[in-house]
Write an enzyme that holds these catalytic residues in place. Structure first.
Site, PDB file in Angstrom:
ATOM      1  N   GLY A  33     -60.166 -13.367  92.446  1.00 26.74           N
ATOM      2  CA  GLY A  33     -60.222 -12.612  91.321  1.00 26.74           C
ATOM      3  C   GLY A  33     -61.347 -11.825  90.883  1.00 26.74           C
ATOM      4  N   GLY A  35     -63.766  -9.272  87.684  1.00 20.50           N
ATOM      5  CA  GLY A  35     -63.768  -8.870  86.470  1.00 20.50           C
ATOM      6  C   GLY A  35     -64.593  -7.853  86.458  1.00 20.50           C
ATOM      7  CB  VAL A  40     -63.141 -15.783  90.957  1.00 21.13           C
ATOM      8  CG1 VAL A  40     -62.986 -17.359  91.179  1.00 21.13           C
ATOM      9  CG2 VAL A  40     -63.744 -15.472  89.498  1.00 21.13           C
ATOM     10  CG  ASP A 150     -62.550 -10.816  77.446  1.00 18.24           C
ATOM     11  OD1 ASP A 150     -61.248 -10.176  77.083  1.00 18.24           O
ATOM     12  OD2 ASP A 150     -62.685 -10.758  78.773  1.00 18.24           O
TER      13      ASP A 150
END
Length: 327
Positions: A33, A35, A40, A150
């Site tokens: 992952g 962002g 991640v 979020d």
């Protein structure tokens, strides 16, 4: 080697060395992952009976007094709920800031909504229940009231039982015991951001309610909130289209390829109404997550919701947001 964290009283988090996490992730080999502030990686803790974990490596925060790092630890380290991802520990060593979470097997909700295979209608509804319960806990039931700031499909993880788990508290805002609102710089993700962020108004838990309303529509329709490439331009903005279908009693159009949803029209109508209520431009008109949870679960009669839905103002806001964000 693995000390209990002194970050906040009442928390029991492991403090890891950077070298341990580097080894656990095989030098950060498998990315699962990414962002705006972190990447991640999948890892295995050899000293924890080969326990699989998700290691979040924070970036670009060294010169910000670790605000994002501390916010995430402080927020999620105190929580304990089945619909929240569990924080196991952290590393705060020199320039290295990392968070260690339980590993959630099925990845993010975005994959199930916008990829293949898609979750079925009943799985999507259970996911909606779980997200609502998790937000209700953050807003009203945990030790410190937390505004997530979020909520979006990428920040909802799905385990092997299709239980939804809210993750990524990097932008979370913690309220003091005597606070119900706060002021802060714009946070969140385009398409899910409540109108008050753009008006420099105080922020309350109702920003999460707005984001949940958008997410609920995505769960219902199994599509993104904004689709610029649809043939019918009236369907580009999901909230706009959903309201028109609700008003015109043509809700079948929202789920025309979903047989399970088509056979559950009573619940479909109720959930669309709840979603529209959640995304009112005026935060005072939005329900609380406690009310949302009770309506979704049938404990509260959703027919008591406001009969007036100020969607036309909302449509103008949604269009402005689309233009500003340049999807």
């Amino acid at each position: 080697m693995h000390q209990i964290s002194p970050v906040m009283p009442g928390m029991s988090l492991q403090s890891f060395n950077y070298s341990e996490l580097e080894k656990a992730t095989n030098r950060f080999k498998e990315q699962i992952g990414r962002g705006g502030f972190a990447t991640v990686y999948k890892g295995v803790l050899a000293f924890e009976s080969k326990k699989v974990v998700a290691v979040k490596k924070l970036e670009n925060i060294i010169n910000k007094e670790d605000k994002e790092f501390k916010a995430e630890i402080n927020a999620i380290g105190q929580t304990n709920h089945k619909n929240l991802v569990k924080l196991l520990g952290f590393c705060n060593e020199g320039q290295h800031r990392l968070l260690v979470y339980e590993f959630i097997t099925n990845g993010s909700l975005a994959g199930f909504l916008f990829g293949n295979p898609k979750a079925n209608w009943y799985q999507r509804m259970q996911i909606a229940f779980g997200i609502a319960r998790g937000l209700f806990y953050l807003h009203e039931e945990c030790t410190t009231q937390i505004i997530h700031c979020d909520i979006k499909p990428q920040n909802i993880l799905i385990d092997d039982s299709f239980t939804a788990k809210i993750s990524d508290f990097g932008l979370a805002k913690i309220l003091k015991p005597d606070q119900t609102r706060t002021t802060t710089a714009l946070r969140g993700t385009r398409g899910y951001v409540a109108p008050e962020w753009f008006k420099n108004q105080p922020i309350t838990v109702k920003v999460d309610v707005y984001s949940f309303g958008i997410l609920l529509l995505e769960l219902i329709c199994c599509r993104k909130s904004f689709e610029p490439n649809v043939q019918n331009e009236n369907q580009m903005i999901l909230a706009d289209w959903a309201y028109d279908c609700y008003k015109d009693e043509t809700l079948r159009l929202l789920v025309e390829d979903d047989e399970d949803a088509l056979h559950d029209m009573k619940r479909l109508k109720k959930f669309v109404m709840i979603a529209i209520w959640c995304i009112q431009e005026d935060p005072l008109l939005r329900p609380t997550m406690k009310e949302v949870t009770r309506m979704l679960e049938g404990v509260r009669d959703s027919s008591s919701s406001p009969r007036y839905i100020l969607i036309r103002q909302l449509k103008q806001f949604l269009l402005r947001q689309v233009l500003i964000c340049n999807f």
